[in-house]
Design a protein around this motif. Structure first.
Motif, PDB file in Angstrom:
ATOM      1  N   GLU A  48       0.815  -1.210   0.000  1.00 15.16           N
ATOM      2  CA  GLU A  48       0.000   0.000   0.000  1.00 15.16           C
ATOM      3  C   GLU A  48       0.852   1.265   0.000  1.00 15.16           C
ATOM      4  OE1 GLU A  48      -3.072   0.205   3.035  1.00 15.16           O
ATOM      5  OE2 GLU A  48      -4.239  -1.029   1.648  1.00 15.16           O
ATOM      6  N   SER A  49       1.922   1.215   0.780  1.00 10.72           N
ATOM      7  CA  SER A  49       2.736   2.433   0.865  1.00 10.72           C
ATOM      8  C   SER A  49       3.985   2.313  -0.013  1.00 10.72           C
ATOM      9  CB  SER A  49       3.135   2.682   2.315  1.00 10.72           C
ATOM     10  OG  SER A  49       3.912   1.588   2.750  1.00 10.72           O
ATOM     11  N   GLU A  50       3.953   1.359  -0.962  1.00 13.71           N
ATOM     12  CA  GLU A  50       5.112   1.150  -1.831  1.00 13.71           C
ATOM     13  C   GLU A  50       5.456   2.451  -2.556  1.00 13.71           C
ATOM     14  OE1 GLU A  50       5.307  -1.281  -5.673  1.00 13.71           O
ATOM     15  OE2 GLU A  50       5.275  -2.714  -4.012  1.00 13.71           O
ATOM     16  N   GLU A  51       6.702   2.832  -2.462  1.00  7.38           N
ATOM     17  CA  GLU A  51       7.064   4.126  -3.022  1.00  7.38           C
ATOM     18  C   GLU A  51       7.850   3.984  -4.302  1.00  7.38           C
ATOM     19  OE1 GLU A  51       9.090   6.269  -0.024  1.00  7.38           O
ATOM     20  OE2 GLU A  51       7.267   6.500   1.173  1.00  7.38           O
ATOM     21  N   ALA A  52       7.454   4.789  -5.266  1.00  8.82           N
ATOM     22  CA  ALA A  52       8.258   4.843  -6.477  1.00  8.82           C
ATOM     23  C   ALA A  52       9.582   5.493  -6.078  1.00  8.82           C
ATOM     24  CB  ALA A  52       7.555   5.693  -7.525  1.00  8.82           C
ATOM     25  N   PRO A  53      10.708   4.974  -6.559  1.00  9.67           N
ATOM     26  CA  PRO A  53      11.978   5.592  -6.175  1.00  9.67           C
ATOM     27  C   PRO A  53      12.063   7.012  -6.738  1.00  9.67           C
ATOM     28  CG  PRO A  53      12.291   3.933  -7.887  1.00  9.67           C
ATOM     29  CD  PRO A  53      10.851   3.870  -7.481  1.00  9.67           C
ATOM     30  N   LEU A  54      12.637   7.906  -5.955  1.00 11.86           N
ATOM     31  CA  LEU A  54      12.821   9.273  -6.441  1.00 11.86           C
ATOM     32  C   LEU A  54      14.036   9.285  -7.362  1.00 11.86           C
ATOM     33  CD1 LEU A  54      12.328  11.209  -3.085  1.00 11.86           C
ATOM     34  CD2 LEU A  54      10.645  10.671  -4.838  1.00 11.86           C
ATOM     35  N   THR A  55      13.900   9.911  -8.503  1.00 13.65           N
ATOM     36  CA  THR A  55      15.069   9.996  -9.397  1.00 13.65           C
ATOM     37  C   THR A  55      15.180  11.414  -9.958  1.00 13.65           C
ATOM     38  OG1 THR A  55      14.163   9.634 -11.603  1.00 13.65           O
ATOM     39  CG2 THR A  55      14.455   7.679 -10.236  1.00 13.65           C
ATOM     40  N   TYR A  56      16.372  11.703 -10.394  1.00 14.51           N
ATOM     41  CA  TYR A  56      16.639  12.975 -11.085  1.00 14.51           C
ATOM     42  C   TYR A  56      16.978  12.675 -12.543  1.00 14.51           C
ATOM     43  CZ  TYR A  56      17.036  14.905  -6.338  1.00 14.51           C
ATOM     44  OH  TYR A  56      16.802  15.293  -5.052  1.00 14.51           O
ATOM     45  N   ASP A  57      16.381  11.597 -13.075  1.00 10.26           N
ATOM     46  CA  ASP A  57      16.728  11.153 -14.433  1.00 10.26           C
ATOM     47  C   ASP A  57      15.994  11.986 -15.482  1.00 10.26           C
ATOM     48  OD1 ASP A  57      18.359   9.341 -13.279  1.00 10.26           O
ATOM     49  OD2 ASP A  57      17.005   7.637 -13.532  1.00 10.26           O
ATOM     50  N   ILE A  58      16.545  13.121 -15.821  1.00  6.01           N
ATOM     51  CA  ILE A  58      15.879  14.048 -16.746  1.00  6.01           C
ATOM     52  C   ILE A  58      16.574  14.029 -18.102  1.00  6.01           C
ATOM     53  CG2 ILE A  58      15.314  16.492 -17.141  1.00  6.01           C
ATOM     54  CD1 ILE A  58      15.452  16.684 -13.967  1.00  6.01           C
ATOM     55  N   ILE A  59      15.753  13.957 -19.180  1.00  9.32           N
ATOM     56  CA  ILE A  59      16.285  14.040 -20.551  1.00  9.32           C
ATOM     57  C   ILE A  59      15.495  15.087 -21.308  1.00  9.32           C
ATOM     58  CG2 ILE A  59      16.492  12.808 -22.763  1.00  9.32           C
ATOM     59  CD1 ILE A  59      17.046  10.250 -21.197  1.00  9.32           C
ATOM     60  N   THR A 548      17.073   4.438 -18.888  1.00 10.61           N
ATOM     61  CA  THR A 548      16.301   3.308 -18.357  1.00 10.61           C
ATOM     62  C   THR A 548      15.017   3.822 -17.695  1.00 10.61           C
ATOM     63  OG1 THR A 548      18.378   2.165 -18.028  1.00 10.61           O
ATOM     64  CG2 THR A 548      16.479   1.258 -16.887  1.00 10.61           C
ATOM     65  N   THR A 549      15.136   4.863 -16.864  1.00  9.82           N
ATOM     66  CA  THR A 549      13.954   5.478 -16.233  1.00  9.82           C
ATOM     67  C   THR A 549      13.065   6.133 -17.294  1.00  9.82           C
ATOM     68  OG1 THR A 549      15.420   6.044 -14.412  1.00  9.82           O
ATOM     69  CG2 THR A 549      13.246   7.070 -14.403  1.00  9.82           C
ATOM     70  N   HIS A 550      13.703   6.838 -18.215  1.00  8.87           N
ATOM     71  CA  HIS A 550      12.981   7.576 -19.251  1.00  8.87           C
ATOM     72  C   HIS A 550      12.086   6.632 -20.067  1.00  8.87           C
ATOM     73  CE1 HIS A 550      12.680  11.260 -21.641  1.00  8.87           C
ATOM     74  NE2 HIS A 550      12.802  10.539 -22.737  1.00  8.87           N
ATOM     75  N   ILE A 551      12.638   5.463 -20.414  1.00 14.11           N
ATOM     76  CA  ILE A 551      11.868   4.505 -21.219  1.00 14.11           C
ATOM     77  C   ILE A 551      10.670   3.981 -20.421  1.00 14.11           C
ATOM     78  CG2 ILE A 551      11.964   2.191 -22.272  1.00 14.11           C
ATOM     79  CD1 ILE A 551      14.707   2.965 -23.409  1.00 14.11           C
ATOM     80  N   GLU A 552      10.833   3.798 -19.108  1.00 12.28           N
ATOM     81  CA  GLU A 552       9.681   3.384 -18.288  1.00 12.28           C
ATOM     82  C   GLU A 552       8.581   4.447 -18.351  1.00 12.28           C
ATOM     83  OE1 GLU A 552      11.113   2.705 -14.342  1.00 12.28           O
ATOM     84  OE2 GLU A 552      12.297   0.941 -14.963  1.00 12.28           O
ATOM     85  N   ARG A 553       8.993   5.704 -18.356  1.00 15.69           N
ATOM     86  CA  ARG A 553       8.016   6.805 -18.433  1.00 15.69           C
ATOM     87  C   ARG A 553       7.305   6.810 -19.784  1.00 15.69           C
ATOM     88  NH1 ARG A 553       8.748  10.386 -14.390  1.00 15.69           N
ATOM     89  NH2 ARG A 553      10.505   9.846 -13.049  1.00 15.69           N
TER      90      ARG A 553
END
Ligand code: ACM
Length: 797
Positions: A48-59, A548-553
């Motif tokens: 329930e409280s599972e958190e998406a990891p915070l990232t600074y992965d900006i493109i 890798t993060t960007h592609i998930e988005r």
């Protein structure tokens, strides 16, 4: 079974082996049930409280980013404060984004709630498209001097948010965290473009909007919309309705590649067009995203669809048909008064739809055959004192330019508009290389760089056998990323004329929306960074990590980009006398590569690759990436065939082109055949306007039965078979004796095999001389240019 295996699967071990886990299972049964329940409970709560990891992965990567501990939680306790009317449209887009995820925030003009997202005009933010973004636990502040900067800050905020922001559906309370940060950001170039050809294949309004969404997400600001072609006219023109009634439809479409023989067609009528209302809707949609739509109306070439509708536009009588295959076609606009009147009518309607300062008028690949044969054209050349048909093309473009200039617009043209003299105010799109861009900048003209070498996203992006059919070439992500738009040849004043770079997506081989995004992305992401991020801050390893993060988005937006950063690439080096060495690599540095030299499928227990492997005989190589948990990406499965020249030393008298020698010159004696469909992989060597003359040093005298060569034929890509091959041997590298020769080389397949009997010739050195084709004949694609010569494995027996 290895110890490693035990660790992974403690419950599946041999009965006879007792481990601590097994003992615990036997003696602690009741305790275990309680523990199990506790674990179940814990897993439910943690879900329930599972958190998406915070990232600074900006493109694209911001110019300056300072990470700060803590985060801002977006919830009902947040309001959006906008102090300036000009920023309301962007603030509204932000509000709508949250609303789509079930969070209704209010836009207000003064502080009320505990937390706020604040939009401010700040003249201190020097760049018109720049922004400052500060995120603290209580405030998100977006400062910009113009709304475009605020819009880009909004894109950055999307990329700092959990990826679920891109999905539609409620976001659970408390999960919406944005990491604290201080960003100061502005683009490097003012023209950050993507092109889309909607003529070879038609993309509906919805897909075009999704494409524009991607431009916006990547902070690009120019959409070059290629609307007319030989294969279809895609924009409604009210004064000339047959342009779409007739010109928007072709009776069928080529199946397979333009080089395939015999040609096959699908027999299905194909077409479509945008009404003016739809085109206006696209302009409105793009404008809302700070993107200018630059329409391209091609002339004088690539115009058969218009001629099919109005044959009076041609130099000959017609009739003409909308073209059903891919290439360059000889029927073009004839520079007569009727044609200019027609084009002015068309352009008047185009200007009424598109507010862009620039109208793209094409200008590329216009065969001069019809103009040479036309009495009217020849007289016009004399009357106007023009040098030749290139002068006539220049006359054509200048006339159109003066019409558009008179209406307050400027033209962009492909670099062929330099030939015969550049129109006075034209901006040049340099595509055949960078030379056109260099020349235009030196003449004081603005330039957009879009060379095939780095900017053609219709080229193959990987040389994996599963890649979908593409036009040709080879343009991997890393090469796009490495692009530097300002040619070294320019001085500082000339360099100012380079407005930026653009990725082009020609769609001969891209029939669907899914295929479009697969080809466009993530190369568009790399191009975004080329245009935005200062050159000295670009770092490919860092980019692929963020990717890798960007592609998930992007996946969350229902966009499926090509994702090959975990693909294993193999390089087999040969040719320097050190034998044949195999190297494996992948783009993303995380994880390891597992391999086998006996053709076995890779498992988690396969050997880990660390140093180059030396081969000494025919071998079947396999490899795949391993992320520590799973095998990931696409693997390698390659047969290596030993022959006498493998691993020996090879030298070429003249070097192959840099862009078509990815595997080094030793690739032609490395035991691996080039792909039979594509010439852009690391195996083929491409020579532009040169003979291929190679000397192989076998280290000691040897006896030879036969040499077999392979050549690529792709006349649509300017690649021609050589005339012939002759083979010589020598003991001293001074005196060579001819020991074999081919007949004239002919054939219709894409790859031609040329065996040459050597009848037990002897020698330490073998010279192989391949005679190039020469100039491409009139009427063919690339007419007048030197043909390319592509050669792979030289098998010596
Ligand atoms: C082009 O690719 N013909 C501009």
């Amino acid at each position: 079974m290895t110890a490693h295996h035990f660790l992974q699967f403690p419950f599946f071990q041999n009965q006879g082996t007792k481990t601590k886990t097994a003992e615990f299972l036997m003696h602690g049964q009741s305790y275990l049930v309680i523990l199990y329940c506790l674990l179940l409970l814990a897993s439910c709560t943690s879900k329930e409280s599972e958190e998406a990891p915070l990232t600074y992965d900006i493109i694209p990567k911001p110019t300056s980013l300072v990470e700060i501990p803590g985060f801002f939680v977006v919830d009902q306790d947040v309001e959006i404060i906008v102090s300036d009317e000009s920023l309301k449209p962007v603030a509204n887009q932000l509000k709508e984004k949250f609303a789509a995820r079930g969070l209704e925030l209010e836009i207000v003009d003064a502080v009320g709630k505990n937390k706020a997202i604040i939009f401010e005009v700040d003249a201190q933010v020097a760049h018109e498209e720049g922004y400052h973004l500060t995120v603290t636990p209580t405030e998100i502040t977006i400062r910009s001097s113009k709304p475009a900067g605020a819009f880009y800050a909004f894109q950055t905020l999307r990329q700092l948010s959990p990826k679920e922001i891109e999905e539609n559906g409620k976001m659970a309370a408390g999960q919406w965290k944005i990491p604290a940060v201080e960003i100061k950001d502005a683009p490097r170039f003012s023209y950050r473009g993507m092109h889309l050809d909607v003529a070879r294949h038609f993309f509906p309004v919805e897909a075009v909007k999704e494409y524009i969404d991607q431009l916006a997400y990547h902070k690009m600001n120019r959409f070059h919309w290629h609307l007319t072609e030989d294969q279809g006219w895609r924009l409604e023109i009210l004064n000339h309705p047959k342009l779409t009634e007739v010109g928007a439809f072709r009776k069928e479409t080529l199946i397979g590649h333009a080089n395939d023989r015999p040609k096959k067609f699908d027999g299905k009528r194909y077409g479509g067009f945008y009404t003016q209302e739809e085109a206006r809707e696209i302009v409105r949609y793009a404008t809302e995203r700070y993107i200018t739509v630059i329409p391209e109306i091609e002339m004088p070439g690539h115009s058969t669809a218009a001629l099919a509708a109005y044959p009076e536009l041609a130099c000959t009588d017609g009739p003409f048909e909308v073209i059903t295959e891919w290439g360059v076609f000889e029927d073009v606009y004839c520079p007569k008064p009727y044609t200019f009147q027609f084009l002015e009518d068309v352009l008047a309607e185009v200007m009424a739809i598109f507010p862009s300062e620039y109208i793209h008028i094409g200008g590329d690949e216009c065969p001069k055959t019809r103009w040479k044969e036309s009495e009217f054209c020849q007289e016009l050349i004399k009357k106007e004192g023009l040098k030749d048909e290139h002068g006539l093309q220049s006359y054509f473009i200048k006339r159109i330019e003066s019409f558009l200039n008179a209406h307050g617009r400027n033209i962009i043209g492909w670099d062929e508009i330099l030939e015969g003299g550049l129109a006075p105010n034209a901006t040049v799109m340099s595509w055949r290389g960078v030379q056109g861009g260099i020349e235009a900048a030196r003449q004081g003209h603005d330039v957009i760089m879009t060379p095939t070498s780095h900017c053609y996203f219709d080229y193959y992006q990987a040389d994996h056998p599963e890649e979908p059919l593409a036009i040709g070439g080879f343009l991997p992500l890393s090469k796009v990323y490495s692009y530097e738009p300002v040619p070294k040849e320019l001085n500082a004043a000339e360099a100012k004329h380079i407005l930026g770079a653009q990725g082009n997506v020609w769609t001969e081989y891209i029939p669907t929306r899914e295929h479009l995004f697969y080809m466009a992305l993530p190369r568009m992401s790399a191009m975004a960074e080329v245009n935005w991020t200062p050159a000295n801050q670009k770092d490919y390893d860092d980019f692929t990590e963020r990717l890798t993060t960007h592609i998930e988005r992007l996946n969350a937006m229902n966009i499926q980009p090509a994702n090959h950063i975990f693909d294993v690439k193999m390089k087999i080096t040969s040719g320097n006398g050190d034998g044949v060495q195999v190297m494996f690599s992948k783009e993303n540095k995380a994880g390891t590569i597992l391999f086998s030299v006996d053709g076995k499928p890779i498992t988690k227990n396969s050997s880990e690759f660390s140093t180059p492997i030396l081969l000494s005989g025919s071998t079947h190589l396999t490899a795949q990436a391993f992320d520590g948990k799973n095998l990931v990406g696409r693997g390698v499965d390659q047969q290596f065939n030993w022959h006498k020249a493998a691993g020996k030393t090879i030298t070429f008298k003249e070097q192959p082109a840099e862009r078509y020698s990815a595997g080094g010159t030793g690739a032609v004696i490395n035991g691996v055949r080039g792909n039979t469909v594509r010439y852009g992989d690391a195996e083929w060597l491409g020579f532009e306007g040169k003979h291929a003359e190679a000397i192989i040093d076998f280290g000691e005298a040897d006896t030879f039965k036969k040499v077999t060569l392979h050549f690529f034929k792709g006349e649509a890509q300017w690649i021609y078979l050589p005339k012939n091959v002759s083979v010589y041997t020598s003991d001293d590298k001074e005196v060579y004796t001819q020991v074999g020769a081919s007949a004239e080389i002919k054939g219709d397949q894409k790859v031609i095999t040329v065996p040459i009997e050597l009848n037990s010739a002897k020698g330490r050195y073998m010279k192989v001389l391949v005679q190039r084709f020469g100039l491409i004949p009139d009427g063919k694609q690339g007419a007048g240019h030197e043909a390319w010569l592509f050669i792979d494995e030289i098998i010596v027996e």
